[in-house]
Design an enzyme around this catalytic site. Structure first.
Site, PDB file in Angstrom:
ATOM      1  N   THR A 220      82.644  32.032 -45.064  1.00  0.00           N
ATOM      2  CA  THR A 220      81.251  31.636 -45.317  1.00  0.00           C
ATOM      3  C   THR A 220      80.827  31.972 -46.748  1.00  0.00           C
ATOM      4  O   THR A 220      80.349  31.112 -47.490  1.00  0.00           O
ATOM      5  CB  THR A 220      80.309  32.359 -44.323  1.00  0.00           C
ATOM      6  OG1 THR A 220      80.736  32.036 -43.009  1.00  0.00           O
ATOM      7  CG2 THR A 220      78.867  31.944 -44.504  1.00  0.00           C
TER       8      THR A 220
ATOM      9  N   ASP B  74      76.268  47.057 -38.915  1.00  0.00           N
ATOM     10  CA  ASP B  74      76.100  46.389 -40.209  1.00  0.00           C
ATOM     11  C   ASP B  74      74.900  46.999 -40.960  1.00  0.00           C
ATOM     12  O   ASP B  74      75.006  47.341 -42.146  1.00  0.00           O
ATOM     13  CB  ASP B  74      75.889  44.880 -39.979  1.00  0.00           C
ATOM     14  CG  ASP B  74      75.629  44.134 -41.270  1.00  0.00           C
ATOM     15  OD1 ASP B  74      76.592  43.938 -42.036  1.00  0.00           O
ATOM     16  OD2 ASP B  74      74.467  43.778 -41.524  1.00  0.00           O
TER      17      ASP B  74
ATOM     18  N   GLY C 182      75.863  30.792 -39.782  1.00  0.00           N
ATOM     19  CA  GLY C 182      76.640  31.594 -40.747  1.00  0.00           C
ATOM     20  C   GLY C 182      76.005  32.922 -41.091  1.00  0.00           C
ATOM     21  O   GLY C 182      76.306  33.508 -42.126  1.00  0.00           O
TER      22      GLY C 182
ATOM     23  N   ILE D  79      68.756  39.045 -51.817  1.00  0.00           N
ATOM     24  CA  ILE D  79      67.674  39.859 -52.407  1.00  0.00           C
ATOM     25  C   ILE D  79      68.252  40.820 -53.434  1.00  0.00           C
ATOM     26  O   ILE D  79      69.180  41.561 -53.123  1.00  0.00           O
ATOM     27  CB  ILE D  79      66.977  40.732 -51.324  1.00  0.00           C
ATOM     28  CG1 ILE D  79      66.534  39.890 -50.140  1.00  0.00           C
ATOM     29  CG2 ILE D  79      65.825  41.509 -51.913  1.00  0.00           C
ATOM     30  CD1 ILE D  79      66.032  40.726 -48.965  1.00  0.00           C
TER      31      ILE D  79
ATOM     32  N   LYS E 246      74.683  49.309 -44.554  1.00  0.00           N
ATOM     33  CA  LYS E 246      73.772  48.986 -45.659  1.00  0.00           C
ATOM     34  C   LYS E 246      72.861  50.168 -45.997  1.00  0.00           C
ATOM     35  O   LYS E 246      72.619  50.455 -47.173  1.00  0.00           O
ATOM     36  CB  LYS E 246      72.952  47.752 -45.294  1.00  0.00           C
ATOM     37  CG  LYS E 246      73.832  46.487 -45.246  1.00  0.00           C
ATOM     38  CD  LYS E 246      73.112  45.335 -44.591  1.00  0.00           C
ATOM     39  CE  LYS E 246      73.943  44.051 -44.602  1.00  0.00           C
ATOM     40  NZ  LYS E 246      73.381  43.008 -43.746  1.00  0.00           N
TER      41      LYS E 246
ATOM     42  N   LYS F 166      80.095  45.181 -47.420  1.00  0.00           N
ATOM     43  CA  LYS F 166      79.348  46.441 -47.201  1.00  0.00           C
ATOM     44  C   LYS F 166      80.169  47.493 -46.467  1.00  0.00           C
ATOM     45  O   LYS F 166      79.986  48.686 -46.664  1.00  0.00           O
ATOM     46  CB  LYS F 166      78.046  46.191 -46.441  1.00  0.00           C
ATOM     47  CG  LYS F 166      78.179  45.318 -45.196  1.00  0.00           C
ATOM     48  CD  LYS F 166      77.713  43.922 -45.448  1.00  0.00           C
ATOM     49  CE  LYS F 166      78.317  42.968 -44.442  1.00  0.00           C
ATOM     50  NZ  LYS F 166      77.518  41.828 -44.182  1.00  0.00           N
TER      51      LYS F 166
HETATM   52  N1  HSE Z   1      75.705  39.712 -40.612  1.00  0.00           N
HETATM   53  C1  HSE Z   1      74.922  40.115 -41.724  1.00  0.00           C
HETATM   54  C2  HSE Z   1      73.449  39.940 -41.367  1.00  0.00           C
HETATM   55  C3  HSE Z   1      75.279  39.285 -42.918  1.00  0.00           C
HETATM   56  O1  HSE Z   1      73.171  39.260 -40.378  1.00  0.00           O
HETATM   57  O2  HSE Z   1      72.597  40.487 -42.030  1.00  0.00           O
HETATM   58  C4  HSE Z   1      74.663  39.731 -44.206  1.00  0.00           C
HETATM   59  O3  HSE Z   1      75.096  41.009 -44.579  1.00  0.00           O
END
Ligand code: HSE
Length: 415
Positions: A12, A197, A183, A132, A201, A101
């Site tokens: 992607t 995730d 995506g 961003i 971050k 990340k």
């Molecule tokens: N899977 C992540 C999200 C992609 O949905 O934020 C971007 O880091």
């Protein structure tokens, strides 16, 4: 003069990087002050129909051995082979830019030091917040501040799912499938919905803000899979929405960092409460600026590619390693225990005891009772005062001992 670039991975993000590069090439070259070429794209698959099909290679060594390649975009994701490829590129004097990340959160301090050793850059603007700008603002534009706290909606997929569930009554599964189709989601969407995730971050943002590596394993992380329509209805009774919030805070220099990723009730009209769909919102609290909020598309092919390509241009312009993009290594253990976090808590429970409200009030203090349509007579939902999580859990345990069944437990935050 021409600078050659390589992209590792044509998923992607990688396909977005190639698309943006070839579409905007002339403008990018002007901004970089030199000719640019995307010489190689590494992928095991064939893409014979693409106009740049001749750029594909299957062997990483072709890129590693080509001294004319000065910038490499690692958009493979995951720890391996991304780590080995990144390390090799940096050691051979190639700058690396990435959206990865997981790798930055796990080995960022080490890779930044390696980049410095070889006078190149390791940039990762795309790793947090998709399109961003947040990494560069944190270490450059906000450099004058002591960062007191960062809190944000850091995962586009979960924000998209929660928005669809709340606004359109869509089921969790249908909303997730749509996010995957667009995506937004990770290859394994468990990383999105279980909060991993967002955890990676917030670790990156915390490391950058507080100057030392923060490991995901140390950060208490909860996802959104246990949120029910009943919780959403009770939240609305308090003018709140439920969002997955990553946050990190340090009260005093050298002290422990409070960091966690959890769903939270936040006021609908607050700075983060209005951030919906795939959008991310990141609030940075600086001692000079006060609150600064960054808002934009947090996931998706082109927004993420925008950040990767922006980093490429910066690499082309850089004379040496960026001095401010760095943090110290750590052995972990620098995050405060979750139990010591102080928070108000939304609790939903079921009980047949008529004295439940009094008993709960005695244990938690003054309760703010909530209502919803079709509320069963034996269901109680309330918000506690701000307490230490250890004390909240101890009170829950006592009530469970009296036969009370807890159905929902969500922190209540004020951003
Ligand atoms: N899977 C992540 C999200 C992609 O949905 O934020 C971007 O880091």
């Amino acid at each position: 003069m021409r600078m050659n670039i390589a992209v590792l991975g044509h998923g992607t993000v990688g396909s977005g990087v190639a698309e943006v590069f070839f579409k905007n090439r002339a403008a990018l070259e002007k901004k970089a002050g030199q000719e640019l070429d995307l010489k190689y794209i590494l992928d095991l698959r064939d893409f014979p129909d693409l106009p740049y099909a001749d750029r594909f290679v299957k062997d990483f060594n072709i890129i590693a051995d080509d001294d004319s390649v000065k910038v490499v975009a690692e958009v493979i994701g995951g720890l391996e082979p991304a780590y080995t490829f990144t390390k090799t590129c940096l050691e051979r004097g190639k700058s690396v830019v990435t959206s990865n990340k997981e790798l930055v959160a796990q080995r960022g301090a080490e890779l930044l030091a390696l980049a410095r050793e070889h006078h190149v850059n390791y940039f990762f603007e795309a790793s947090v917040g998709g399109g961003i700008p947040i990494i560069r603002p944190l270490h450059m534009c906000l450099a004058a501040n002591r960062i007191e706290e960062i809190a944000g909606i850091l995962n586009g997929t979960t924000n998209f799912i929660l928005t669809k569930m709340i606004r359109e009554n869509m089921s969790f599964g249908d909303a997730l499938a749509l996010a995957q189709k667009l995506g937004y989601a990770e290859r394994n969407p468990e990383a999105d919905v279980e909060g991993h995730d967002a955890c990676r971050k917030i670790c990156i943002l915390a490391a950058l803000s507080f100057g030392e590596h923060v490991y995901p394993k140390d950060v208490h992380t909860e996802g959104i899979t246990k949120i029910t329509p009943e919780d959403v209805a009770y939240a609305a009774d308090n003018d709140c929405v439920i969002k997955l919030i990553g946050r990190a805070k340090r009260e005093e220099a050298g002290g422990k960092i409070t960091a966690m990723v959890t769903p939270a009730l936040i006021y609908k009209e607050s700075q983060l409460g209005t951030v919906d769909d795939v959008f991310n919102g990141i609030l940075v609290r600086g001692d000079a600026t006060g609150d600064v909020v960054f808002y934009g598309k947090g996931a998706g092919k082109l927004p993420t590619a925008s950040a990767v390509v922006g980093d490429m241009i910066d690499c082309a312009k850089a004379a040496d390693t960026s001095p401010s993009l760095r943090w110290a290594p750590s052995n972990g253990g620098n995050v405060e225990e979750q139990g010591k976090n102080r928070t108000a808590m939304y609790l939903r429970c079921r009980s047949f005891s008529e004295t439940l409200v009094q008993e709960a009030g005695r244990l938690f203090g003054e309760l703010h009772l909530l209502r919803r349509n079709n509320q069963p007579a034996n269901e109680l939902a309330f918000i506690t005062p701000v307490l230490m999580e250890y004390d909240i859990d101890a009170a829950i345990e006592k009530l469970e001992g009296m036969g009370v069944e807890f159905l929902g437990k969500i922190r209540v935050l004020d951003y």
